[in-house]
Design a protein around this motif. Sequence first.
Motif, PDB file in Angstrom:
ATOM      1  N   GLN A   1     -44.027  -6.713  68.528  1.00 31.13           N
ATOM      2  CA  GLN A   1     -45.284  -6.488  67.789  1.00 31.13           C
ATOM      3  C   GLN A   1     -45.284  -5.108  67.113  1.00 31.13           C
ATOM      4  O   GLN A   1     -46.254  -4.720  66.481  1.00 31.13           O
ATOM      5  N   GLY A   2     -44.174  -4.360  67.310  1.00 28.50           N
ATOM      6  CA  GLY A   2     -44.085  -3.035  66.695  1.00 28.50           C
ATOM      7  C   GLY A   2     -44.786  -1.945  67.486  1.00 28.50           C
ATOM      8  O   GLY A   2     -44.994  -0.838  66.996  1.00 28.50           O
ATOM      9  N   LYS A   3     -45.136  -2.243  68.734  1.00 23.62           N
ATOM     10  CA  LYS A   3     -45.832  -1.247  69.561  1.00 23.62           C
ATOM     11  C   LYS A   3     -44.843  -0.192  70.076  1.00 23.62           C
ATOM     12  O   LYS A   3     -43.645  -0.475  70.236  1.00 23.62           O
ATOM     13  N   LYS A   4     -45.367   1.007  70.347  1.00 23.99           N
ATOM     14  CA  LYS A   4     -44.541   2.087  70.874  1.00 23.99           C
ATOM     15  C   LYS A   4     -44.821   2.238  72.367  1.00 23.99           C
ATOM     16  O   LYS A   4     -45.985   2.362  72.781  1.00 23.99           O
ATOM     17  N   VAL A   5     -43.764   2.212  73.173  1.00 20.46           N
ATOM     18  CA  VAL A   5     -43.908   2.321  74.632  1.00 20.46           C
ATOM     19  C   VAL A   5     -43.223   3.592  75.124  1.00 20.46           C
ATOM     20  O   VAL A   5     -42.041   3.814  74.833  1.00 20.46           O
ATOM     21  N   MET A   6     -43.977   4.441  75.798  1.00 27.49           N
ATOM     22  CA  MET A   6     -43.412   5.580  76.527  1.00 27.49           C
ATOM     23  C   MET A   6     -43.608   5.333  78.014  1.00 27.49           C
ATOM     24  O   MET A   6     -44.381   4.450  78.404  1.00 27.49           O
ATOM     25  N   ALA A   7     -42.916   6.099  78.822  1.00 29.20           N
ATOM     26  CA  ALA A   7     -43.105   6.020  80.276  1.00 29.20           C
ATOM     27  C   ALA A   7     -43.662   7.357  80.754  1.00 29.20           C
ATOM     28  O   ALA A   7     -43.658   8.350  80.027  1.00 29.20           O
ATOM     29  N   TYR A   8     -44.172   7.348  82.011  1.00 21.31           N
ATOM     30  CA  TYR A   8     -44.769   8.567  82.576  1.00 21.31           C
ATOM     31  C   TYR A   8     -44.442   8.655  84.059  1.00 21.31           C
ATOM     32  O   TYR A   8     -44.528   7.669  84.789  1.00 21.31           O
ATOM     33  N   GLY A   9     -43.976   9.840  84.501  1.00 18.60           N
ATOM     34  CA  GLY A   9     -43.665  10.054  85.923  1.00 18.60           C
ATOM     35  C   GLY A   9     -42.221   9.719  86.232  1.00 18.60           C
ATOM     36  O   GLY A   9     -41.919   8.584  86.614  1.00 18.60           O
ATOM     37  N   ALA A  10     -41.313  10.705  86.046  1.00 16.90           N
ATOM     38  CA  ALA A  10     -39.868  10.444  86.227  1.00 16.90           C
ATOM     39  C   ALA A  10     -39.513  10.459  87.712  1.00 16.90           C
ATOM     40  O   ALA A  10     -38.772  11.316  88.199  1.00 16.90           O
ATOM     41  N   ALA A  11     -40.081   9.494  88.423  1.00 16.33           N
ATOM     42  CA  ALA A  11     -39.865   9.409  89.872  1.00 16.33           C
ATOM     43  C   ALA A  11     -38.546   8.727  90.171  1.00 16.33           C
ATOM     44  O   ALA A  11     -38.085   7.877  89.387  1.00 16.33           O
ATOM     45  N   ALA A  12     -37.964   9.056  91.310  1.00 17.68           N
ATOM     46  CA  ALA A  12     -36.719   8.393  91.720  1.00 17.68           C
ATOM     47  C   ALA A  12     -36.927   6.885  91.757  1.00 17.68           C
ATOM     48  O   ALA A  12     -36.097   6.113  91.263  1.00 17.68           O
TER      49      ALA A  12
ATOM     50  N   ILE B   1     -39.770   9.568  78.455  1.00 15.13           N
ATOM     51  CA  ILE B   1     -40.644   9.559  79.636  1.00 15.13           C
ATOM     52  C   ILE B   1     -41.198  10.965  79.814  1.00 15.13           C
ATOM     53  O   ILE B   1     -40.449  11.947  79.730  1.00 15.13           O
ATOM     54  N   ALA B   2     -42.506  11.057  80.016  1.00 12.60           N
ATOM     55  CA  ALA B   2     -43.141  12.372  80.215  1.00 12.60           C
ATOM     56  C   ALA B   2     -43.232  12.661  81.702  1.00 12.60           C
ATOM     57  O   ALA B   2     -43.472  11.762  82.509  1.00 12.60           O
ATOM     58  N   ASP B   3     -43.043  13.952  82.054  1.00 12.44           N
ATOM     59  CA  ASP B   3     -43.103  14.350  83.452  1.00 12.44           C
ATOM     60  C   ASP B   3     -43.506  15.827  83.527  1.00 12.44           C
ATOM     61  O   ASP B   3     -43.084  16.628  82.702  1.00 12.44           O
ATOM     62  N   VAL B   4     -44.341  16.138  84.543  1.00  9.73           N
ATOM     63  CA  VAL B   4     -44.860  17.519  84.653  1.00  9.73           C
ATOM     64  C   VAL B   4     -43.829  18.500  85.209  1.00  9.73           C
ATOM     65  O   VAL B   4     -44.028  19.713  85.157  1.00  9.73           O
ATOM     66  N   THR B   5     -42.730  17.988  85.766  1.00  6.37           N
ATOM     67  CA  THR B   5     -41.772  18.867  86.455  1.00  6.37           C
ATOM     68  C   THR B   5     -40.862  19.590  85.460  1.00  6.37           C
ATOM     69  O   THR B   5     -39.993  18.950  84.842  1.00  6.37           O
ATOM     70  N   PRO B   6     -41.025  20.910  85.309  1.00  3.57           N
ATOM     71  CA  PRO B   6     -40.187  21.638  84.335  1.00  3.57           C
ATOM     72  C   PRO B   6     -38.691  21.426  84.555  1.00  3.57           C
ATOM     73  O   PRO B   6     -37.932  21.284  83.597  1.00  3.57           O
ATOM     74  N   GLU B   7     -38.284  21.324  85.866  1.00  2.87           N
ATOM     75  CA  GLU B   7     -36.847  21.186  86.153  1.00  2.87           C
ATOM     76  C   GLU B   7     -36.298  19.841  85.674  1.00  2.87           C
ATOM     77  O   GLU B   7     -35.092  19.662  85.569  1.00  2.87           O
TER      78      GLU B   7
ATOM     79  N   PRO C   1     -34.760  10.020  77.683  1.00  2.00           N
ATOM     80  CA  PRO C   1     -34.988  11.475  77.738  1.00  2.00           C
ATOM     81  C   PRO C   1     -36.314  11.817  78.408  1.00  2.00           C
ATOM     82  O   PRO C   1     -37.319  11.112  78.213  1.00  2.00           O
ATOM     83  N   ILE C   2     -36.321  12.890  79.193  1.00  2.00           N
ATOM     84  CA  ILE C   2     -37.524  13.355  79.890  1.00  2.00           C
ATOM     85  C   ILE C   2     -38.154  14.468  79.061  1.00  2.00           C
ATOM     86  O   ILE C   2     -37.483  15.435  78.689  1.00  2.00           O
ATOM     87  N   VAL C   3     -39.450  14.276  78.747  1.00  2.00           N
ATOM     88  CA  VAL C   3     -40.149  15.254  77.902  1.00  2.00           C
ATOM     89  C   VAL C   3     -41.365  15.775  78.669  1.00  2.00           C
ATOM     90  O   VAL C   3     -41.725  15.224  79.719  1.00  2.00           O
ATOM     91  N   SER C   4     -41.980  16.825  78.142  1.00  2.00           N
ATOM     92  CA  SER C   4     -43.197  17.328  78.792  1.00  2.00           C
ATOM     93  C   SER C   4     -44.371  16.433  78.393  1.00  2.00           C
ATOM     94  O   SER C   4     -44.325  15.761  77.344  1.00  2.00           O
ATOM     95  N   PRO C   5     -45.422  16.413  79.208  1.00  2.00           N
ATOM     96  CA  PRO C   5     -46.594  15.580  78.875  1.00  2.00           C
ATOM     97  C   PRO C   5     -47.194  15.910  77.504  1.00  2.00           C
ATOM     98  O   PRO C   5     -47.797  15.056  76.877  1.00  2.00           O
ATOM     99  N   GLU C   6     -46.951  17.140  77.016  1.00  2.00           N
ATOM    100  CA  GLU C   6     -47.501  17.504  75.696  1.00  2.00           C
ATOM    101  C   GLU C   6     -46.942  16.605  74.588  1.00  2.00           C
ATOM    102  O   GLU C   6     -47.572  16.405  73.554  1.00  2.00           O
TER     103      GLU C   6
END
Length: 416
Positions: free
Chosen positions: A310-321, A340-346, A358-363
């Motif tokens: 449908q052309g939708k954009k999907v991101m993920a959140y919370g790079a948990a094991a 995928i966005a995650d709050v953990t700087p490391e 790729p893991i990005v910041s929530p911003e």
Amino acid sequence: MNCRFCKTPLTHQIINLGQTPLANGYLHTLADAKNEQRYPLQLYRCGECQLVQLEYDVTPEQIFNQHYAFLSSSSATWQSHCAAYAAEMQQRLGAKQVNLIVEVGANDGTLLGKLRPLSTHLLGIDPASAATQLATAKNIPVITDFFTTGLAKSMRAEGKLADVIVANNVLAHVPKINDFVEGLSMLLQPEGIITVEFPYLPNIIEQTQFDTIYHEHYFYFSVSVLQRVFARYGLAIYDLQPLEIHGGSLRIFVKHYSNASLALQPIVDAYIQKEQKAGLHTIAYYQALQDRAQQIKHAFTTWLQEVLEQGKKVMAYGAAAKGNTFLNYCGVNATQIHAIADVTPEKQGKFLPGSHIPIVSPEAIAQAKPDYLLILAWNYKKEINPKLAYTGAWGCQLVYFIPQFEVYQASGLYVP
Ligand code: DWN
């Protein structure tokens, strides 16, 4: 493979999740992908002692090293969980400070830091050096190594016996369970207390939390089985508490059998009876897990394909094991979920193992304005949903697939 506790050959396979990379093995660069190892991820039950465990051993040295990415400080929920543990132990220990509290699996010292008022001495033990460096920065004494009977013997020889040993979310992470529990028994003062926390096996099976299965989780515990493991080393579970954390865990309290103050609480036997009644000692109890996991995989991959078409954009959140077990079992990669966005700087700037998302910041979420956010750290829903309410401004929806398929308008309203 033989049972790691009773040495009986393992023959009852519960679920096969394929060949997967280490769930906490985040890639620093995509070039690292060429060296990425995959290992069998299969859960078995010992037909003799009933201990549920992985069939294949990735060595702890391959997992808990300088690259191990989990940090206890990564969520407010976990921080408040640690504060609640400290309050509970304060109540059990009373006003008088004890002499020594040892935490095995101390990670970055988040929990030990909250136990400072309870003890004149603290000691953290953990092999993951990136985490223990953070503990040291908090002036918490740490030993960056694995806990073994050898270490327990040397501490005992120096007269360093523990009044409290904290082994929360670590017993399931130790393949040599006999050596580890014997070490706990050696290190514990005669009147001492051990606490152990772990995701509770019936929740994993009955709520299809198959993503909790990954190589650093060698064991999946019930009270009945753990009582037998501790009994071999003169220890007894005398009390326990159910916890919400990590999809439903247990906190158990353990003392020496010889401890005069040992008083078995009725709740322990109640759990053992409940496990017996549910049939945890039978093959039938585990039989449907693979099918239910397959159904979740089918529902997720079908949904994903539909929304992408449908052309939708999907991101993920919370790079948990656990999210990596889920994505790799479903065969999803960066061509489908672009970040995928995650709050953990490391973790930011790195890539998920296997899927290489790729893991990005929530911003980055506000820049990308995704139509859907797939929440992989589902066990933190109460903390995450309000945090992402702002994405409702462009109609974003929050999607969960474990323990079941749920969609929330980002403003928090459930979309039936
Ligand atoms: O046993 C273990 C349990 C105790 O914790 C370890 N094996 C690893 C860990 O399990 P996990 O990896 O499933 O949970 P984490 O590591 O706590 O993953 C949560 C991730 O979600 C973290 O990377 C932080 C992130 N997060 C976020 O981005 N925003 C979490 C919250 C609450 C948030 O609001």
